[in-house]
Design an enzyme around this catalytic site. Structure first.
Site, PDB file in Angstrom:
ATOM      1  N   CYS A 160       0.822  -1.211   0.000  1.00 26.43           N
ATOM      2  CA  CYS A 160       0.000   0.000   0.000  1.00 26.43           C
ATOM      3  C   CYS A 160       0.856   1.261   0.000  1.00 26.43           C
ATOM      4  CB  CYS A 160      -0.883   0.073   1.242  1.00 26.43           C
ATOM      5  SG  CYS A 160      -1.902  -1.365   1.523  1.00 26.43           S
ATOM      6  N   GLY A 178       0.332   0.157  -5.199  1.00 22.48           N
ATOM      7  CA  GLY A 178      -0.945  -0.548  -5.126  1.00 22.48           C
ATOM      8  C   GLY A 178      -1.894  -0.072  -6.205  1.00 22.48           C
ATOM      9  N   ASN A 229      -0.269   1.511   5.718  1.00 21.10           N
ATOM     10  CA  ASN A 229       0.635   0.730   4.863  1.00 21.10           C
ATOM     11  C   ASN A 229       1.453  -0.192   5.762  1.00 21.10           C
ATOM     12  OD1 ASN A 229       3.790   1.467   3.221  1.00 21.10           O
ATOM     13  ND2 ASN A 229       2.455  -0.263   2.899  1.00 21.10           N
ATOM     14  N   GLY A 230       1.418  -1.477   5.457  1.00 19.02           N
ATOM     15  CA  GLY A 230       2.166  -2.447   6.256  1.00 19.02           C
ATOM     16  C   GLY A 230       1.263  -3.591   6.647  1.00 19.02           C
ATOM     17  N   CYS A 277      12.859  -1.758   5.700  1.00 17.16           N
ATOM     18  CA  CYS A 277      12.759  -2.878   4.737  1.00 17.16           C
ATOM     19  C   CYS A 277      13.739  -2.686   3.578  1.00 17.16           C
ATOM     20  CB  CYS A 277      11.331  -2.923   4.207  1.00 17.16           C
ATOM     21  SG  CYS A 277      11.129  -3.959   2.745  1.00 17.16           S
ATOM     22  N   TYR A 289      13.262  -3.185  -4.788  1.00 16.02           N
ATOM     23  CA  TYR A 289      12.188  -3.276  -5.784  1.00 16.02           C
ATOM     24  C   TYR A 289      11.027  -2.312  -5.585  1.00 16.02           C
ATOM     25  CZ  TYR A 289       7.919  -5.009  -7.995  1.00 16.02           C
ATOM     26  OH  TYR A 289       6.744  -5.096  -8.695  1.00 16.02           O
ATOM     27  N   CYS A 342       7.297 -12.402   3.189  1.00 16.27           N
ATOM     28  CA  CYS A 342       7.267 -11.163   3.973  1.00 16.27           C
ATOM     29  C   CYS A 342       5.947 -11.100   4.729  1.00 16.27           C
ATOM     30  CB  CYS A 342       7.387  -9.946   3.061  1.00 16.27           C
ATOM     31  SG  CYS A 342       7.280  -8.396   3.980  1.00 16.27           S
ATOM     32  N   CYS A 381      15.660  -4.688   7.713  1.00 18.37           N
ATOM     33  CA  CYS A 381      14.911  -5.950   7.743  1.00 18.37           C
ATOM     34  C   CYS A 381      15.278  -6.675   6.451  1.00 18.37           C
ATOM     35  CB  CYS A 381      13.399  -5.714   7.792  1.00 18.37           C
ATOM     36  SG  CYS A 381      12.500  -7.292   7.618  1.00 18.37           S
ATOM     37  N   CYS A 439      13.205 -11.436   4.009  1.00 20.81           N
ATOM     38  CA  CYS A 439      12.881 -12.179   2.778  1.00 20.81           C
ATOM     39  C   CYS A 439      14.110 -12.921   2.248  1.00 20.81           C
ATOM     40  CB  CYS A 439      12.286 -11.255   1.724  1.00 20.81           C
ATOM     41  SG  CYS A 439      13.229  -9.758   1.409  1.00 20.81           S
TER      42      CYS A 439
HETATM   43  P1  AMP Z   1       8.570 -14.053 -10.627  1.00 20.75           P
HETATM   44  O1  AMP Z   1       8.080 -14.504 -11.942  1.00 20.75           O
HETATM   45  O2  AMP Z   1       7.578 -14.367  -9.542  1.00 20.75           O
HETATM   46  O3  AMP Z   1       9.952 -14.528 -10.285  1.00 20.75           O
HETATM   47  O4  AMP Z   1       8.607 -12.476 -10.689  1.00 20.75           O
HETATM   48  C1  AMP Z   1       9.786 -11.757 -10.627  1.00 20.75           C
HETATM   49  C2  AMP Z   1       9.490 -10.334 -11.026  1.00 20.75           C
HETATM   50  O5  AMP Z   1       8.516  -9.776 -10.147  1.00 20.75           O
HETATM   51  C3  AMP Z   1      10.725  -9.455 -10.978  1.00 20.75           C
HETATM   52  O6  AMP Z   1      10.822  -8.814 -12.227  1.00 20.75           O
HETATM   53  C4  AMP Z   1      10.450  -8.452  -9.880  1.00 20.75           C
HETATM   54  O7  AMP Z   1      10.767  -7.153 -10.319  1.00 20.75           O
HETATM   55  C5  AMP Z   1       8.962  -8.529  -9.629  1.00 20.75           C
HETATM   56  N1  AMP Z   1       8.638  -8.539  -8.196  1.00 20.75           N
HETATM   57  C6  AMP Z   1       9.424  -8.781  -7.155  1.00 20.75           C
HETATM   58  N2  AMP Z   1       8.749  -8.692  -5.990  1.00 20.75           N
HETATM   59  C7  AMP Z   1       7.491  -8.373  -6.306  1.00 20.75           C
HETATM   60  C8  AMP Z   1       6.293  -8.114  -5.543  1.00 20.75           C
HETATM   61  N3  AMP Z   1       6.308  -8.180  -4.210  1.00 20.75           N
HETATM   62  N4  AMP Z   1       5.162  -7.809  -6.208  1.00 20.75           N
HETATM   63  C9  AMP Z   1       5.146  -7.775  -7.549  1.00 20.75           C
HETATM   64  N5  AMP Z   1       6.235  -7.989  -8.333  1.00 20.75           N
HETATM   65  C10 AMP Z   1       7.399  -8.287  -7.728  1.00 20.75           C
END
Ligand code: AMP
Length: 482
Positions: free
Chosen positions: A14, A40, A114-115, A249, A255, A395, A452, A455
Site C-alpha cells: 500500500c 498498489g 501501509n504495512g 525494509c 524493488y 514477507c 529488515c 525475505c
Molecule cells: P517471478 O516470476 O515471480 O519470479 O517475478 C519476478 C518479477 O517480479 C521481478 O521482475 C520483480 O521485479 C517482480 N517482483 C518482485 N517482488 C514483487 C512483488 N512483491 N510484487 C510484484 N512484483 C514483484
C-alpha cells in the site's frame, strides 16, 4: 488463489498520503496517490474533513482511472488522507479498500495504513469474542476497534493505547476532528516522509508524492514517532513506544519504492545502481550486451554495465499500456502477462552473448519467459543476473512475497534455478554486496543501518504471533542458511 498455508492472512502492499492545512487538500492527496500508484493498483480512496463532517470516496482500480473530478469536488475541506492498495488475494473487494471510516465517540475517524500487522489474527479473535463486529478482513480495522475500545479522553491517547497492543509494520495516517496523526512503527519498516506545501503539510509513503506537487521535503517521520497536526495548525511530535533498533525494509530499496524517491535517507536510484555494480564485481562473465528487465532492472543493469564495461542496451521493450485486470493474481495470467508486457528487440540480440539483469526473482516464472524470449530472438548465450540475494522467505510486513513453497529459491538450488529458467548461467547479489550497495557514506562500506532482510535471511525482526504467519517462517531452532 490464496495459498492454503496462508489462508486468512491478507498480504497487502500500500501507499498512504495525508494533506494538512491546504485549500486543495483532496486534489493534492489525489496527486500524491498518483505518484504512489506503483505501491498498489487494486483500490484507491480519499477521506476529507470539512466543518467537522467527514467525506469519503473509495473505488476499485487505479487513481487516474477511477476517481473523477466529481469525486474530488465531493471531498471538501483543508485536510485529507488517502490510500492506494494492492492485496494478493482474498480481500479484493471494495469493503477492504481504505481509508477505513468509523464513527467513534471522538466523532468520525478515518484510517489509512501501509504495512502488515503480525498479531492481527490474535487481536481480531480477542475482539470478536468480546463482541466486536468486523466489516473487512483488513488489519487496519483491528486498529480501529482497539481505538474504539479505549477509555482514553482523546483520540491521540486512544490511538497510542491501541498501537501499543499491535505488533508488525505500519505507516499510518489518521484523520479526525482532533486533527491529523501520522505514525510509523518503532521498527520503521515502511517509509513515511514529511513535506511542506505553502502553509500546509504533506505526509506520504515516498518523496515521489512530494516531488509531484512541488512540496518541499522536510524530513522522514522517524521510526516510533507519532506526529500530530491539530486543528489550530500546531504540530507536535512524540515517541510513545518502547525504543527498538529500527529495521527498515531493504526490499523497498531493491524493488518496491520508486527509483526517483529518497527513503531511509537514501536515493533509491543510487542504491540500485550500486547493486548492479556489486553484482558485476561478484558475478561478471564475458558478454556482448547488458540488458535490463524493464522497468525494475534498469538502474541495476546500468550499474552492472558501468562496472563491467559491457555495453548497456534496451534489448527488451516494455508496453506501458498493460492494465491490471481482475484475473491478474491467478497464475495463468501471470504467464501470459509477460508476453503482453515485454518484447525483445531482435536486431540487437541476434548472435549476442547477453547478460539479463532483474532486481529479484520470486517464483521464477517471469525470468523463465524472459530467457526464452531472448533466446528466440537469436541470442547465442543468456546469462541471468539478479540484483538481490535469493528470495527464500515470505514477507509478513507488507510486501507480497508468497509462501515458501512458491519461492523458487526456497525449494531449488542455484543450478536447479538456472536449469528451470533455462539460462546459461545465473548469479545473485550477495547479502554483503546488497548491504554495501544500500549503505550511505561509511568508509567500511556500511553506515550502521540494520535493515529488515527477512525475505533473504528468514530472520524476522518483529515477532510473528499469528499462527498462519509463524508456520511459514523459519523455525528459530533451525540453523538453515538464509
Ligand atoms: P517471478 O516470476 O515471480 O519470479 O517475478 C519476478 C518479477 O517480479 C521481478 O521482475 C520483480 O521485479 C517482480 N517482483 C518482485 N517482488 C514483487 C512483488 N512483491 N510484487 C510484484 N512484483 C514483484
Amino acid at each position: 488463489m490464496l495459498p492454503e498455508e496462508l489462508d486468512g492472512v491478507l498480504v497487502e502492499e500500500c501507499g498512504v498520503v495525508a494533506t494538512v492545512d491546504h485549500g486543495e487538500a483532496s486534489n493534492l492527496t489525489y496527486l500524491g496517490l498518483h505518484a504512489l500508484q506503483h505501491r498498489g493498483q487494486e483500490s484507491v480512496g480519499i477521506a476529507s474533513l470539512c466543518s467537522n463532517s467527514m467525506h469519503i470516496r473509495r473505488k476499485m482500480g487505479r487513481v487516474a482511472e477511477t476517481l473523477t473530478p466529481e469525486d474530488l469536488s465531493s471531498l471538501p475541506g483543508d485536510r485529507a488522507i488517502g490510500h492506494v492498495r494492492y492485496s494478493t488475494a482474498g480481500g479484493s473487494v471494495l469493503r477492504n479498500a481504505q481509508p477505513i471510516f468509523v464513527e467513534l465517540r471522538f466523532g468520525p475517524v478515518a484510517f489509512a495504513h501501509n504495512g502488515n500487522l503480525t498479531n492481527a489474527d490474535v487481536l481480531r479473535r480477542q475482539l470478536e469474542s468480546s463482541g466486536s463486529i468486523f466489516h473487512s478482513t483488513s488489519d487496519t480495522e483491528v486498529i480501529a476497534h482497539l481505538v474504539a475500545r479505549s477509555r482514553k479522553d482523546s483520540l491521540e491517547e486512544a490511538l497510542v493505547e491501541a498501537l501499543l497492543q499491535v505488533r508488525g509494520a505500519y505507516s499510518l495516517v489518521v484523520l479526525s476532528r482532533e486533527g491529523v496523526h501520522a505514525v510509523r512503527d518503532a521498527h520503521g519498516v515502511r517509509p513515511l516522509v514529511l513535506g511542506r506545501i505553502e502553509n500546509g503539510w504533506m505526509v506520504a509513503s515516498e518523496t515521489s508524492s512530494l516531488d509531484l506537487i512541488r512540496a518541499e521535503f522536510v524530513r522522514e517521520i522517524e521510526p516510533g514517532e507519532l506526529l500530530t497536526f491539530d486543528p489550530s495548525g500546531l504540530q507536535r511530535s512524540q515517541r510513545p513506544f518502547a525504543p527498538v533498533t529500527p529495521t527498515p525494509c531493504i526490499f523497498e530499496l531493491v524493488y518496491f519504492a520508486r527509483p526517483d524517491s529518497t527513503i531511509f535517507g537514501r536515493s533509491v536510484y543510487a542504491a540500485r545502481v550500486n547493486m548492479g555494480r556489486e553484482l558485476a564485481r561478484s558475478t561478471s562473465i564475458g558478454a556482448d550486451l547488458v540488458v535490463p528487465v524493464p522497468d525494475s532492472g534498469v538502474p541495476a543493469a546500468l550499474g552492472y554495465s558501468r562496472e563491467s564495461g559491457v555495453p548497456f542496451e534496451l534489448g527488451l521493450i516494455r508496453s506501458h499500456y498493460v492494465g491490471r485486470t481482475f484475473i491478474e493474481p491467478s497464475s495463468s495470467i501471470r504467464h501470459f502477462g509477460v508476453k503482453l508486457k515485454l518484447n525483445p528487440v531482435a536486431g540487437l540480440l541476434r548472435g549476442k552473448r547477453v547478460v539479463v539483469v532483474d532486481d529479484s526473482v520470486v517464483r521464477g516464472t517471469t525470468s523463465r519467459k524472459i530467457v526464452k524470449m531472448i533466446r528466440e530472438a537469436g541470442a547465442s548465450e543468456v546469462h541471468f543476473r539478479v540484483a538481490s540475494p535469493p528470495t527464500r522467505w515470505p514477507c509478513f510486513y507488507g510486501i507480497d512475497t508468497p509462501v515458501r513453497s512458491q519461492l523458487i529459491a526456497a525449494t531449488h538450488s542455484l543450478d536447479e534455478i538456472r536449469d528451470y529458467i533455462t539460462a546459461d548461467s545465473i548469479g545473485y547479489l550477495t547479502m554483503e554486496g546488497l548491504r554495501r550497495a544500500c549503505a550511505v557514506a561509511g568508509e567500511d562500506g556500511t553506515d550502521g543501518t540494520r535493515f529488515c532482510e527477512a525475505c533473504f535471511s528468514g530472520d524476522y525482526p518483529i515477532e510473528l504471533s499469528d499462527e498462519a504467519r509463524r508456520s511459514n517462517a523459519k523455525d528459530p531452532a533451525s540453523d538453515e542458511a538464509g
